[in-house]
Design a protein around this motif. Structure first.
Motif, short mmCIF file in Angstrom:
data_model
loop_
_atom_site.label_atom_id
_atom_site.label_comp_id
_atom_site.label_asym_id
_atom_site.label_seq_id
_atom_site.Cartn_x
_atom_site.Cartn_y
_atom_site.Cartn_z
N THR B 86 0.82 -1.21 0.00
CA THR B 86 0.00 0.00 0.00
C THR B 86 0.85 1.26 0.00
N VAL B 87 2.08 1.12 0.46
CA VAL B 87 3.02 2.24 0.37
C VAL B 87 3.75 2.08 -0.94
N PHE B 88 3.52 2.99 -1.87
CA PHE B 88 3.91 2.74 -3.25
C PHE B 88 5.39 2.48 -3.41
N SER B 89 6.19 3.08 -2.61
CA SER B 89 7.63 2.96 -2.81
C SER B 89 8.16 1.61 -2.36
N ASN B 90 7.34 0.83 -1.70
CA ASN B 90 7.83 -0.45 -1.20
C ASN B 90 7.96 -1.51 -2.28
N ALA B 91 6.99 -1.58 -3.15
CA ALA B 91 7.08 -2.64 -4.16
C ALA B 91 6.04 -2.45 -5.24
N GLY B 92 6.44 -2.75 -6.44
CA GLY B 92 5.50 -2.86 -7.54
C GLY B 92 5.79 -4.15 -8.25
N GLY B 93 4.87 -4.59 -9.04
CA GLY B 93 5.10 -5.83 -9.76
C GLY B 93 4.12 -5.98 -10.89
N PHE B 94 4.17 -7.12 -11.53
CA PHE B 94 3.32 -7.28 -12.69
C PHE B 94 2.92 -8.73 -12.91
N LEU B 95 1.84 -8.86 -13.66
CA LEU B 95 1.37 -10.15 -14.14
C LEU B 95 1.75 -10.28 -15.60
N TYR B 96 2.10 -11.47 -16.03
CA TYR B 96 2.45 -11.67 -17.43
C TYR B 96 2.34 -13.15 -17.74
N ARG B 97 2.48 -13.48 -19.01
CA ARG B 97 2.50 -14.88 -19.41
C ARG B 97 3.94 -15.36 -19.48
N ASN B 98 4.26 -16.35 -18.67
CA ASN B 98 5.59 -16.94 -18.67
C ASN B 98 5.76 -17.81 -19.90
N ASN B 99 6.73 -17.49 -20.73
CA ASN B 99 6.89 -18.23 -21.98
C ASN B 99 7.46 -19.63 -21.77
N ASP B 100 8.06 -19.86 -20.62
CA ASP B 100 8.66 -21.18 -20.37
C ASP B 100 7.58 -22.24 -20.14
N ASN B 101 6.48 -21.86 -19.57
CA ASN B 101 5.46 -22.86 -19.24
C ASN B 101 4.04 -22.43 -19.60
N GLY B 102 3.89 -21.24 -20.18
CA GLY B 102 2.57 -20.79 -20.61
C GLY B 102 1.66 -20.37 -19.48
N LYS B 103 2.19 -20.24 -18.29
CA LYS B 103 1.33 -19.93 -17.16
C LYS B 103 1.43 -18.45 -16.79
N MET B 104 0.39 -17.97 -16.15
CA MET B 104 0.41 -16.61 -15.64
C MET B 104 1.34 -16.56 -14.45
N GLU B 105 2.18 -15.58 -14.43
CA GLU B 105 3.14 -15.50 -13.36
C GLU B 105 3.18 -14.09 -12.82
N THR B 106 3.57 -13.99 -11.59
CA THR B 106 3.78 -12.69 -10.99
C THR B 106 5.27 -12.42 -10.89
N PHE B 107 5.61 -11.17 -10.89
CA PHE B 107 7.01 -10.79 -10.77
C PHE B 107 7.05 -9.55 -9.92
N LEU B 108 7.83 -9.62 -8.87
CA LEU B 108 7.92 -8.50 -7.95
C LEU B 108 9.18 -7.72 -8.27
#
Lengths: 118, 135
Positions: B86-108
């Protein structure tokens, strides 16, 4: 790593909201995508037990195949933390070429109707 | 990459104004999606890695910085950028499609470019103190 299989070119959407009653600045996170049947699926994480779903909801019925999905996350900046109020948990997608708004109130997904745009 | 800023303030131009991102040398291949959540903007490189750009504020020594993150994303994947605390400067991340396994992955992601690749809810990675608001 999350467990939902998604097809190559599907839209991905998501939003975050402050976790209510949390002392560690944590967020509840929601991800949305459309599966090969055209059904919008929701995955989410709102506690320490890990990711949940995918699940479907009536509010997403009849989404156009191949629709884009866009969701809103409230702002956070130097003088404001991400709010825990759920009021901005909203997503938009196409149904028959119209844009529908859905709203997640923290418990249920609700169909908010169509936007007055063409 | 170009940006336009819109501000909901009385007297502000409805067309918004150009962001100083326009003067920052980030180029994006045509296959890339763009995802953003202020102050993070992300795009995909032609090799499937991800470019993470962030704005540190107008008083920062360097307003915009960018990193390459080793997320093996599918070319053209959707990219969803969100705060991870909730404190923006602490962390952001994203959702994407992992090309290695075709699964949705998060990345911090954090400002020190520490790739975690960990699940979003990992309590050890949340609110990383290595992340600081620049000014």
């Amino acid at each position: 790593m999350l467990s939902a299989d998604i097809i190559l070119n599907t839209t991905i959407a998501g939003f975050a909201v402050g976790r209510p009653n949390d002392s560690k600045n944590q967020t509840n996170t929601y991800g949305l995508y459309q599966d090969t049947n055209g059904t919008v699926q929701v995955i989410w994480e709102d506690d320490a037990t890990g990711w949940k779903g995918p699940s479907t909801y009536d509010a997403f019925n009849d989404a156009d195949q191949g629709t884009d999905i866009a969701c809103v996350t409230a702002a956070a900046w130097a003088d404001a933390t991400l709010q825990t109020n759920q009021v901005m948990n909203r997503c938009f997608f196409q149904v028959g070429g119209k844009v529908r708004e859905v709203y997640y109130d923290g418990t249920n997904w609700q169909d908010e109707g169509y936007l007055p745009i063409t | 990459m170009r940006g336009q800023g819109f501000r909901d303030t009385i007297g502000a131009s409805t067309q918004g104004s150009r962001l100083d991102l326009n003067d920052y040398p980030v180029t994006v291949p045509s296959t890339s999606s763009i995802g953003c959540y202020w102050p993070y903007v992300m795009s995909q490189n032609s090799d499937g890695t991800v470019k993470w750009s962030s704005y540190g504020g107008s008083n920062a020594d360097v307003a915009w910085v960018n990193y390459t993150l080793e997320a093996h994303s599918s070319i053209g994947t959707g990219l969803v950028v969100m705060p991870a605390a909730t404190v923006f400067s602490n962390a952001g991340g994203f959702l994407y499609r992992n090309n290695d396994n075709g699964k949705m992955e998060t990345f911090l992601a954090d400002r020190n470019n520490n790739e975690t690749g960990l699940a979003w809810g990992n309590s050890e990675s949340r609110g990383s103190s290595s992340l600081k608001f620049l000014r």
